[in-house]
Motif scaffolding. Structure first.
Motif, PDB file in Angstrom:
ATOM      1  N   TYR A   1      36.187 -20.106 -25.284  1.00 13.70           N
ATOM      2  CA  TYR A   1      36.787 -21.370 -24.850  1.00 13.70           C
ATOM      3  C   TYR A   1      35.933 -22.024 -23.770  1.00 13.70           C
ATOM      4  CZ  TYR A   1      40.025 -24.610 -22.613  1.00 13.70           C
ATOM      5  OH  TYR A   1      40.596 -25.728 -22.070  1.00 13.70           O
ATOM      6  N   VAL A   2      35.670 -23.319 -23.950  1.00 17.33           N
ATOM      7  CA  VAL A   2      34.937 -24.110 -22.954  1.00 17.33           C
ATOM      8  C   VAL A   2      35.874 -25.208 -22.464  1.00 17.33           C
ATOM      9  CG1 VAL A   2      32.951 -25.581 -22.498  1.00 17.33           C
ATOM     10  CG2 VAL A   2      32.727 -23.654 -24.069  1.00 17.33           C
ATOM     11  N   PRO A   3      36.253 -25.226 -21.189  1.00 22.56           N
ATOM     12  CA  PRO A   3      37.164 -26.255 -20.687  1.00 22.56           C
ATOM     13  C   PRO A   3      36.611 -27.650 -20.925  1.00 22.56           C
ATOM     14  CG  PRO A   3      36.877 -24.498 -19.070  1.00 22.56           C
ATOM     15  CD  PRO A   3      35.866 -24.259 -20.156  1.00 22.56           C
ATOM     16  N   PRO A   4      37.451 -28.601 -21.314  1.00 27.11           N
ATOM     17  CA  PRO A   4      36.966 -29.957 -21.589  1.00 27.11           C
ATOM     18  C   PRO A   4      36.378 -30.651 -20.376  1.00 27.11           C
ATOM     19  CG  PRO A   4      39.369 -29.883 -21.579  1.00 27.11           C
ATOM     20  CD  PRO A   4      38.900 -28.469 -21.537  1.00 27.11           C
ATOM     21  N   ASP A   5      36.815 -30.254 -19.176  1.00 27.44           N
ATOM     22  CA  ASP A   5      36.309 -30.878 -17.951  1.00 27.44           C
ATOM     23  C   ASP A   5      35.236 -30.028 -17.279  1.00 27.44           C
ATOM     24  OD1 ASP A   5      37.975 -28.816 -17.320  1.00 27.44           O
ATOM     25  OD2 ASP A   5      39.002 -29.859 -15.677  1.00 27.44           O
TER      26      ASP A   5
ATOM     27  N   SER B   1      31.962 -28.842 -15.806  1.00 32.10           N
ATOM     28  CA  SER B   1      30.836 -29.605 -15.252  1.00 32.10           C
ATOM     29  C   SER B   1      29.494 -29.046 -15.696  1.00 32.10           C
ATOM     30  CB  SER B   1      30.905 -29.604 -13.719  1.00 32.10           C
ATOM     31  OG  SER B   1      30.880 -28.261 -13.218  1.00 32.10           O
ATOM     32  N   GLN B   2      29.501 -27.873 -16.284  1.00 32.33           N
ATOM     33  CA  GLN B   2      28.270 -27.245 -16.725  1.00 32.33           C
ATOM     34  C   GLN B   2      28.161 -27.289 -18.238  1.00 32.33           C
ATOM     35  OE1 GLN B   2      28.261 -23.285 -15.139  1.00 32.33           O
ATOM     36  NE2 GLN B   2      27.939 -23.948 -13.039  1.00 32.33           N
ATOM     37  N   ILE B   3      26.953 -27.530 -18.714  1.00 36.05           N
ATOM     38  CA  ILE B   3      26.704 -27.529 -20.147  1.00 36.05           C
ATOM     39  C   ILE B   3      26.666 -26.082 -20.624  1.00 36.05           C
ATOM     40  CG2 ILE B   3      25.071 -28.153 -21.968  1.00 36.05           C
ATOM     41  CD1 ILE B   3      24.148 -30.466 -20.241  1.00 36.05           C
ATOM     42  N   GLN B   4      27.555 -25.763 -21.544  1.00 35.98           N
ATOM     43  CA  GLN B   4      27.668 -24.397 -22.010  1.00 35.98           C
ATOM     44  C   GLN B   4      26.885 -24.219 -23.309  1.00 35.98           C
ATOM     45  OE1 GLN B   4      29.275 -22.050 -20.338  1.00 35.98           O
ATOM     46  NE2 GLN B   4      30.184 -23.357 -18.776  1.00 35.98           N
ATOM     47  N   ASP B   5      26.089 -23.167 -23.380  1.00 37.39           N
ATOM     48  CA  ASP B   5      25.394 -22.801 -24.605  1.00 37.39           C
ATOM     49  C   ASP B   5      26.346 -21.898 -25.386  1.00 37.39           C
ATOM     50  OD1 ASP B   5      23.792 -21.968 -26.638  1.00 37.39           O
ATOM     51  OD2 ASP B   5      22.061 -21.468 -25.396  1.00 37.39           O
ATOM     52  N   VAL B   6      27.158 -22.506 -26.246  1.00 34.83           N
ATOM     53  CA  VAL B   6      28.190 -21.748 -26.930  1.00 34.83           C
ATOM     54  C   VAL B   6      27.604 -20.753 -27.921  1.00 34.83           C
ATOM     55  CG1 VAL B   6      30.034 -23.433 -26.629  1.00 34.83           C
ATOM     56  CG2 VAL B   6      28.447 -23.677 -28.530  1.00 34.83           C
ATOM     57  N   ASP B   7      26.436 -21.066 -28.468  1.00 39.12           N
ATOM     58  CA  ASP B   7      25.804 -20.111 -29.383  1.00 39.12           C
ATOM     59  C   ASP B   7      25.392 -18.848 -28.637  1.00 39.12           C
ATOM     60  OD1 ASP B   7      25.998 -21.715 -31.697  1.00 39.12           O
ATOM     61  OD2 ASP B   7      24.282 -22.896 -31.036  1.00 39.12           O
ATOM     62  N   ALA B   8      24.882 -19.024 -27.417  1.00 42.99           N
ATOM     63  CA  ALA B   8      24.536 -17.863 -26.593  1.00 42.99           C
ATOM     64  C   ALA B   8      25.802 -17.105 -26.190  1.00 42.99           C
ATOM     65  CB  ALA B   8      23.760 -18.302 -25.359  1.00 42.99           C
ATOM     66  N   MET B   9      26.880 -17.837 -25.920  1.00 41.69           N
ATOM     67  CA  MET B   9      28.151 -17.187 -25.595  1.00 41.69           C
ATOM     68  C   MET B   9      28.635 -16.337 -26.764  1.00 41.69           C
ATOM     69  SD  MET B   9      30.159 -20.323 -23.688  1.00 41.69           S
ATOM     70  CE  MET B   9      31.731 -19.464 -23.789  1.00 41.69           C
ATOM     71  N   ALA B  10      28.494 -16.869 -27.979  1.00 45.01           N
ATOM     72  CA  ALA B  10      28.922 -16.121 -29.165  1.00 45.01           C
ATOM     73  C   ALA B  10      28.101 -14.855 -29.346  1.00 45.01           C
ATOM     74  CB  ALA B  10      28.818 -17.011 -30.403  1.00 45.01           C
TER      75      ALA B  10
ATOM     76  N   VAL C   1      41.256  -9.762 -27.287  1.00 48.02           N
ATOM     77  CA  VAL C   1      40.962 -11.076 -27.866  1.00 48.02           C
ATOM     78  C   VAL C   1      42.202 -11.594 -28.590  1.00 48.02           C
ATOM     79  CG1 VAL C   1      39.494 -12.392 -29.428  1.00 48.02           C
ATOM     80  CG2 VAL C   1      38.530 -10.476 -28.125  1.00 48.02           C
ATOM     81  N   HIS C   2      42.781 -12.668 -28.052  1.00 47.90           N
ATOM     82  CA  HIS C   2      43.975 -13.279 -28.647  1.00 47.90           C
ATOM     83  C   HIS C   2      43.675 -14.649 -29.253  1.00 47.90           C
ATOM     84  CE1 HIS C   2      47.261 -10.555 -27.127  1.00 47.90           C
ATOM     85  NE2 HIS C   2      46.231 -10.142 -26.406  1.00 47.90           N
ATOM     86  N   ALA C   3      42.525 -15.225 -28.931  1.00 42.20           N
ATOM     87  CA  ALA C   3      42.186 -16.553 -29.452  1.00 42.20           C
ATOM     88  C   ALA C   3      40.670 -16.668 -29.604  1.00 42.20           C
ATOM     89  CB  ALA C   3      42.709 -17.648 -28.527  1.00 42.20           C
ATOM     90  N   LEU C   4      40.257 -17.406 -30.620  1.00 44.11           N
ATOM     91  CA  LEU C   4      38.835 -17.682 -30.846  1.00 44.11           C
ATOM     92  C   LEU C   4      38.672 -19.163 -31.152  1.00 44.11           C
ATOM     93  CD1 LEU C   4      37.671 -14.655 -33.050  1.00 44.11           C
ATOM     94  CD2 LEU C   4      36.973 -15.147 -30.697  1.00 44.11           C
ATOM     95  N   ASP C   5      37.738 -19.817 -30.451  1.00 41.59           N
ATOM     96  CA  ASP C   5      37.449 -21.235 -30.651  1.00 41.59           C
ATOM     97  C   ASP C   5      36.045 -21.387 -31.216  1.00 41.59           C
ATOM     98  OD1 ASP C   5      39.882 -21.864 -29.698  1.00 41.59           O
ATOM     99  OD2 ASP C   5      39.228 -22.731 -27.805  1.00 41.59           O
ATOM    100  N   PHE C   6      35.950 -21.670 -32.516  1.00 41.99           N
ATOM    101  CA  PHE C   6      34.662 -21.918 -33.152  1.00 41.99           C
ATOM    102  C   PHE C   6      34.475 -23.424 -33.310  1.00 41.99           C
ATOM    103  CE2 PHE C   6      35.492 -17.619 -35.172  1.00 41.99           C
ATOM    104  CZ  PHE C   6      34.618 -16.955 -34.324  1.00 41.99           C
ATOM    105  N   ILE C   7      34.458 -24.150 -32.183  1.00 41.26           N
ATOM    106  CA  ILE C   7      34.357 -25.604 -32.229  1.00 41.26           C
ATOM    107  C   ILE C   7      32.904 -26.062 -32.152  1.00 41.26           C
ATOM    108  CG2 ILE C   7      34.900 -27.738 -30.983  1.00 41.26           C
ATOM    109  CD1 ILE C   7      37.138 -26.746 -32.627  1.00 41.26           C
ATOM    110  N   GLN C   8      32.214 -25.663 -31.127  1.00 39.16           N
ATOM    111  CA  GLN C   8      30.834 -26.097 -30.953  1.00 39.16           C
ATOM    112  C   GLN C   8      29.842 -25.013 -31.360  1.00 39.16           C
ATOM    113  OE1 GLN C   8      30.294 -27.628 -26.954  1.00 39.16           O
ATOM    114  NE2 GLN C   8      32.419 -28.293 -26.861  1.00 39.16           N
ATOM    115  N   VAL C   9      30.342 -23.942 -31.922  1.00 37.49           N
ATOM    116  CA  VAL C   9      29.483 -22.827 -32.307  1.00 37.49           C
ATOM    117  C   VAL C   9      28.862 -23.103 -33.661  1.00 37.49           C
ATOM    118  CG1 VAL C   9      29.377 -20.348 -32.675  1.00 37.49           C
ATOM    119  CG2 VAL C   9      30.988 -21.285 -31.014  1.00 37.49           C
TER     120      VAL C   9
END
Length: 386
Positions: free
Chosen positions: A66-70, A72-81, A98-106
């Motif tokens: 999960y990346v908060p919509p507000d 302030s830092q650009i998240q590298d979601v692929d690196a997070m995955a 793990v109760h939730a997974l967000d594959f939005i920007q991945v």
């Protein structure tokens, strides 16, 4: 020691038996819960003591992508995955957190496919972004995630026109899914293959959220085997896109909560008399006062009416009209009217009692301040309680 004081052996024993508060797990968990939104704080907590680790990890891995919509830092979601995959492969006990997974920007690749194949035991919420690479979302690993018996929430985002082969997403869904969110404005579910055998046991939805479409979801039989005949909560961002009179009759009878956004095309509002048992109405946005008033006047016997501040300019003329309509309900009990403010300080700039004297005299006027994020979370918290 206090001068002149004497202590019996029983008193000394009881004093020694008093437990250090930091060793009481319930208090410790409560303290860590207060920093659940701060990842650096949780990381620090996980390094303090063994008793702190489990609670800290449960927050860290609750929704690890999960990346908060507000933010302030650009998240590298692929690196997070990739880091998530390595952590779960190395420490299998983390999977239960793990109760939730967000594959939005991945980016859909082998990393995400391997994550889907890890065998989650407590996954309840799944969010995916479907693009042209639809074959990825039909992979066996991903389909296994969709079929998990613990899955309760499914959210699908898509800005592309998805081919009919996407019906796989619906055909093999877990029967435990109760809440569906679709943000797919270019989808036309009527063009898809029938999702599963008509004789199969239906998957009964409790809530349905339509963010920009597709509006065909409310047509009878379109979402088979997903069944909306017992729907309790509905959220619609574009009311003008919905053919309200084509909604199944059982859905009209069962609906209790409606979150509505009236667009500039909803000049006449929405006739809500088709929902005789509607208890909670939240008007998230209304571009004209007439649309808002026409919609509210069609309510049968609501208990709570929530109107966001963006619906009104709070001019005296607008408030007088709305106050007269909201104050004229004769149902029992009388509905509570809640004005939702998303900018702190507004409540002090408006004399609410003088703007809405009828509601104030009936003690039915409420003013609630919420941040933008809290306003967005209102719907999720509402359906989570169903």
């Amino acid at each position: 020691m206090i001068a002149g004081a004497t202590f019996s052996s029983t008193t000394i024993f009881l004093a020694m038996a008093v437990q250090n508060p930091l060793n009481i797990q319930e208090l410790l968990d409560l303290c860590i819960d207060f920093v659940s939104e701060s990842r650096p704080s949780l990381l620090s907590c996980s390094l303090v003591a063994r008793a702190w680790v489990n609670t800290a990890q449960s927050h860290l891995f609750h929704n690890p992508l999960y990346v908060p919509p507000d933010s302030s830092q650009i998240q590298d979601v692929d690196a997070m995955a990739l880091r998530l995959l390595e952590a779960l492969q190395s420490f299998h006990h983390l999977i239960r957190h793990v109760h939730a997974l967000d594959f939005i920007q991945v980016r859909p690749d082998s990393t995400v496919e391997k994550i889907c194949g890890l065998g989650f035991t407590h996954l309840e919420k799944l969010t995916i972004e479907v693009d042209h690479r639809i074959e990825y979302w039909q992979s066996e690993a991903f389909v296994r995630v969709l079929a998990l018996p613990t899955l309760r929430f499914l959210a699908i985002h898509s800005t592309v026109r998805v081919p009919s082969s996407c019906d796989t997403l619906f055909r093999r869904l877990s029967p435990s899914i109760q809440h569906l969110r679709l943000a797919c404005p270019r989808w036309d579910l009527r063009e898809m293959q029938p999702a599963g055998d008509a004789a199969a046991a239906p998957n009964r939805l409790t809530s349905l959220t339509l963010d920009a479409g597709p509006a065909q979801c409310l047509l009878p039989g379109v979402m088979r085997p997903l069944d909306i005949s017992n729907l309790l909560a509905l959220s619609v961002w574009r009311a003008d896109k919905i053919s309200w009179n084509t909604i199944p009759h059982r859905t009209m009878q069962s609906l209790r909560i409606l979150n509505l956004r009236l667009s500039i095309f909803d000049e006449d509002g929405v006739d809500l008399s088709i929902f005789p048992n509607l208890a909670v109405l939240r008007v998230d946005r209304a571009y004209t006062l007439s649309a808002l008033c026409h919609t509210v006047t069609t309510l049968c016997s609501p208990r709570v009416i929530i109107i966001t501040a963006s619906c009104l300019n709070f001019e005296h003329d607008e408030c007088d009209v709305l106050d007269g309509i909201l104050g004229s309900f004769d149902s029992s009990p009388l509905p509570v009217v809640e004005f939702e403010l998303v900018r702190r300080g507004d409540e002090g700039q408006i004399e609410w009692g003088s703007r809405f004297p009828i509601l104030a005299s009936q003690n039915r006027l409420r003013v609630v301040c919420r941040t933008w994020e809290m306003a967005e979370q209102w719907w999720e918290q509402t359906i989570d309680a169903l």
